[in-house]
Design a protein around this motif. Structure first.
Motif, PDB file in Angstrom:
ATOM      1  N   ASP A 252      -4.566   4.399  -5.835  1.00  0.00           N
ATOM      2  CA  ASP A 252      -4.298   4.043  -4.437  1.00  0.00           C
ATOM      3  C   ASP A 252      -4.018   5.269  -3.575  1.00  0.00           C
ATOM      4  OD1 ASP A 252      -1.843   4.719  -5.433  1.00  0.00           O
ATOM      5  OD2 ASP A 252      -0.770   3.036  -4.555  1.00  0.00           O
ATOM      6  N   TYR A 255      -7.585   4.970   1.012  1.00  0.00           N
ATOM      7  CA  TYR A 255      -7.454   3.678   1.692  1.00  0.00           C
ATOM      8  C   TYR A 255      -8.079   2.543   0.892  1.00  0.00           C
ATOM      9  CZ  TYR A 255      -7.823   0.089   5.309  1.00  0.00           C
ATOM     10  OH  TYR A 255      -7.715  -1.091   6.003  1.00  0.00           O
ATOM     11  N   LYS A 258      -5.783   1.433  -1.834  1.00  0.00           N
ATOM     12  CA  LYS A 258      -4.660   0.646  -1.323  1.00  0.00           C
ATOM     13  C   LYS A 258      -5.100  -0.786  -1.013  1.00  0.00           C
ATOM     14  CE  LYS A 258      -2.117   4.467   0.848  1.00  0.00           C
ATOM     15  NZ  LYS A 258      -0.926   4.344  -0.017  1.00  0.00           N
ATOM     16  N   GLU A 259      -6.283  -0.921  -0.396  1.00  0.00           N
ATOM     17  CA  GLU A 259      -6.787  -2.248  -0.050  1.00  0.00           C
ATOM     18  C   GLU A 259      -7.025  -3.095  -1.304  1.00  0.00           C
ATOM     19  OE1 GLU A 259     -10.634  -4.312   2.187  1.00  0.00           O
ATOM     20  OE2 GLU A 259     -10.137  -2.207   2.565  1.00  0.00           O
ATOM     21  N   ARG A 261      -5.626  -2.739  -4.330  1.00  0.00           N
ATOM     22  CA  ARG A 261      -4.349  -3.091  -4.970  1.00  0.00           C
ATOM     23  C   ARG A 261      -3.684  -4.264  -4.255  1.00  0.00           C
ATOM     24  NH1 ARG A 261      -0.312   1.246  -7.653  1.00  0.00           N
ATOM     25  NH2 ARG A 261      -1.825   2.594  -8.644  1.00  0.00           N
ATOM     26  N   LEU A 262      -3.718  -4.235  -2.933  1.00  0.00           N
ATOM     27  CA  LEU A 262      -3.093  -5.313  -2.175  1.00  0.00           C
ATOM     28  C   LEU A 262      -3.848  -6.629  -2.387  1.00  0.00           C
ATOM     29  CD1 LEU A 262      -0.781  -6.016  -0.355  1.00  0.00           C
ATOM     30  CD2 LEU A 262      -2.137  -5.308   1.621  1.00  0.00           C
ATOM     31  N   GLU A 345       6.045   0.836  -2.928  1.00  0.00           N
ATOM     32  CA  GLU A 345       4.788   0.610  -2.213  1.00  0.00           C
ATOM     33  C   GLU A 345       5.029   0.302  -0.741  1.00  0.00           C
ATOM     34  OE1 GLU A 345       1.737  -1.239  -5.354  1.00  0.00           O
ATOM     35  OE2 GLU A 345       3.488  -2.484  -4.985  1.00  0.00           O
ATOM     36  N   LYS A 346       4.170   0.863   0.100  1.00  0.00           N
ATOM     37  CA  LYS A 346       4.200   0.599   1.537  1.00  0.00           C
ATOM     38  C   LYS A 346       2.793   0.242   1.977  1.00  0.00           C
ATOM     39  CE  LYS A 346       7.949   3.901   2.434  1.00  0.00           C
ATOM     40  NZ  LYS A 346       8.345   5.128   3.182  1.00  0.00           N
ATOM     41  N   TRP A 347       2.693  -0.780   2.825  1.00  0.00           N
ATOM     42  CA  TRP A 347       1.380  -1.251   3.261  1.00  0.00           C
ATOM     43  C   TRP A 347       1.297  -1.232   4.778  1.00  0.00           C
ATOM     44  CZ3 TRP A 347      -1.278  -1.312  -0.975  1.00  0.00           C
ATOM     45  CH2 TRP A 347      -0.673  -1.694  -2.175  1.00  0.00           C
ATOM     46  N   LEU A 351      -3.441  -3.640   7.656  1.00  0.00           N
ATOM     47  CA  LEU A 351      -4.114  -4.061   6.430  1.00  0.00           C
ATOM     48  C   LEU A 351      -3.746  -5.501   6.087  1.00  0.00           C
ATOM     49  CD1 LEU A 351      -6.016  -3.145   4.221  1.00  0.00           C
ATOM     50  CD2 LEU A 351      -4.050  -2.247   2.957  1.00  0.00           C
ATOM     51  N   PHE A 352      -2.491  -5.860   6.314  1.00  0.00           N
ATOM     52  CA  PHE A 352      -2.084  -7.258   6.133  1.00  0.00           C
ATOM     53  C   PHE A 352      -2.834  -8.161   7.095  1.00  0.00           C
ATOM     54  CE2 PHE A 352       1.286  -5.979   3.395  1.00  0.00           C
ATOM     55  CZ  PHE A 352       1.743  -7.125   2.776  1.00  0.00           C
TER      56      PHE A 352
END
Length: 361
Positions: A252, A255, A258-259, A261-262, A345-347, A351-352
């Motif tokens: 991650d 970007y 990260k996407e 993983r989320l 973790e920070k999102w 992205l949410f």
């Protein structure tokens, strides 16, 4: 060379069958379920564990179960002796499940072992990754990484439960109706299909369940898009489903990682919550949820549980914010493994918004 594989698969099937019979006859069905959510669950080799537990458990006073057990053990021992098979070699043939790494994954497995030993009904929920972290080889003095194809020969411990398939939504739009209720439209759906693996307690006849969610597309191909020459768009849902369950712990540092993983975290969290609430509502009112279920969040990976449970309670069940928040607070527990900033973790909020369309964002 294939004979030991055939024998070990047959043994595993017989032992699962035997333990499921014991479980049905002995599980305390009056207790409330405990649900552990975690993206990493590093379980041990199951065949050795099952053999070991068979030497320890107090079998129920039931002739049918005792006869089945005795016949299975006798047949297995005689077959190994006749074919010069070492049971230790059969243990080693079982692939290491590619479901976790390090202390976090092992602690989740310890949770499951302990709950089964204490005869507390519980589900451990995660993802049925196709590939583990990686397989390492040293070539010319350097580490080379290869895919860990732990499911290459199948997993005889797991039982597919397609009847409990649920849909998990990604992307789309949010629209509000005249009553102020929000509706998710133009979304993509990935089907979450559960595979159940038995978790055996120490010196106990109790069996709990490790439920791993596999991802399948709601439709394999969009023929309309395909005929219009939009080939990538035509298989978008299929690619999304495949990517979610392909690899354990994607990098991650960028970007796209990260996407992904989320997506993975939301996928198994949403599927678990939907199924738990569906089962709860068969006999109970939704407002009784804290009396019947506890969701244990194993570190930050399943922390989106809080937001998703609020969404389900408000958008799907029609509760107001205060009611939903009270239920969520009393249903969710959390295990913190570190306070290091780089491990928390920070999102990005956008992205949410992109992936899940929570109305409050």
């Amino acid at each position: 060379n294939n004979l030991p594989n055939i024998i070990s698969s047959a043994f595993i099937f017989l032992f699962i069958l035997c333990f499921l019979i014991i479980s049905v006859k002995n599980k305390n069905k009056k207790s409330n379920p405990f649900v552990i959510l975690g993206s990493l669950i590093l379980i041990a080799y199951s065949l050795f564990n099952i053999f070991y537990q068979f030497d320890l458990i107090n079998l129920p006073n039931d002739k049918e179960v005792l006869n089945f057990y005795n016949k299975t053990i006798t047949y297995g021992q005689s077959y190994c002796k006749e074919n010069n098979l070492d049971i230790e070699e059969i243990y080693e043939m079982e692939p290491n499940p590619g479901l976790g790494n390090g202390g976090l994954g092992r602690l989740a497995a310890c949770f499951m072992d302990s709950l089964a030993t204490l005869k507390i009904p519980a589900y451990g929920c995660g993802i049925r990754y196709k590939y583990g972290l990686f397989k390492q080889k040293i070539e010319n003095g350097y580490q080379t990484e290869y895919p860990d194809v732990w499911l290459g020969d199948g997993n005889p411990w797991e039982i597919k439960r397609p009847e409990y398939t649920v849909g998990v939504r990604f992307y789309g739009d949010i629209e509000a109706d005249q009553d102020g209720k929000f509706h998710h439209t133009n979304y993509m759906t990935v089907n979450a299909v559960p595979y159940d693996i038995p978790i055996v307690g120490y010196d106990s006849s109790n069996i709990n369940t490790l439920r791993l969610w596999d991802a399948e597309p709601s439709k394999l191909i969009d023929f309309k898009c395909f005929q219009e020459g939009k080939y990538q768009e035509a298989v978008r849902e299929r690619d999304l489903a495949q990517t979610i369950v392909d690899v354990l712990y994607p990098d991650d540092s960028h970007y796209e990682g990260k996407e992904l993983r989320l997506k993975q975290q939301y996928f198994f969290v949403s599927a678990t919550l939907q199924e738990a609430i569906r089962k709860h509502k068969e006999k109970n009112d939704i407002r009784q949820l804290p009396e019947k279920v506890v969701f244990q969040l194993n570190d930050t990976h399943p922390s989106v549980t809080v937001a998703e449970l609020m969404r389900i309670l408000m958008d799907d069940e029609g509760l107001d914010w205060n009611e939903a928040w009270d239920i969520t607070q009393n249903c969710c527990a959390y295990t913190n493994h570190t306070i290091l900033a780089e491990a928390l973790e920070k999102w990005p909020v956008h992205l949410f918004r992109l992936l899940f369309l929570f109305p409050c964002l």
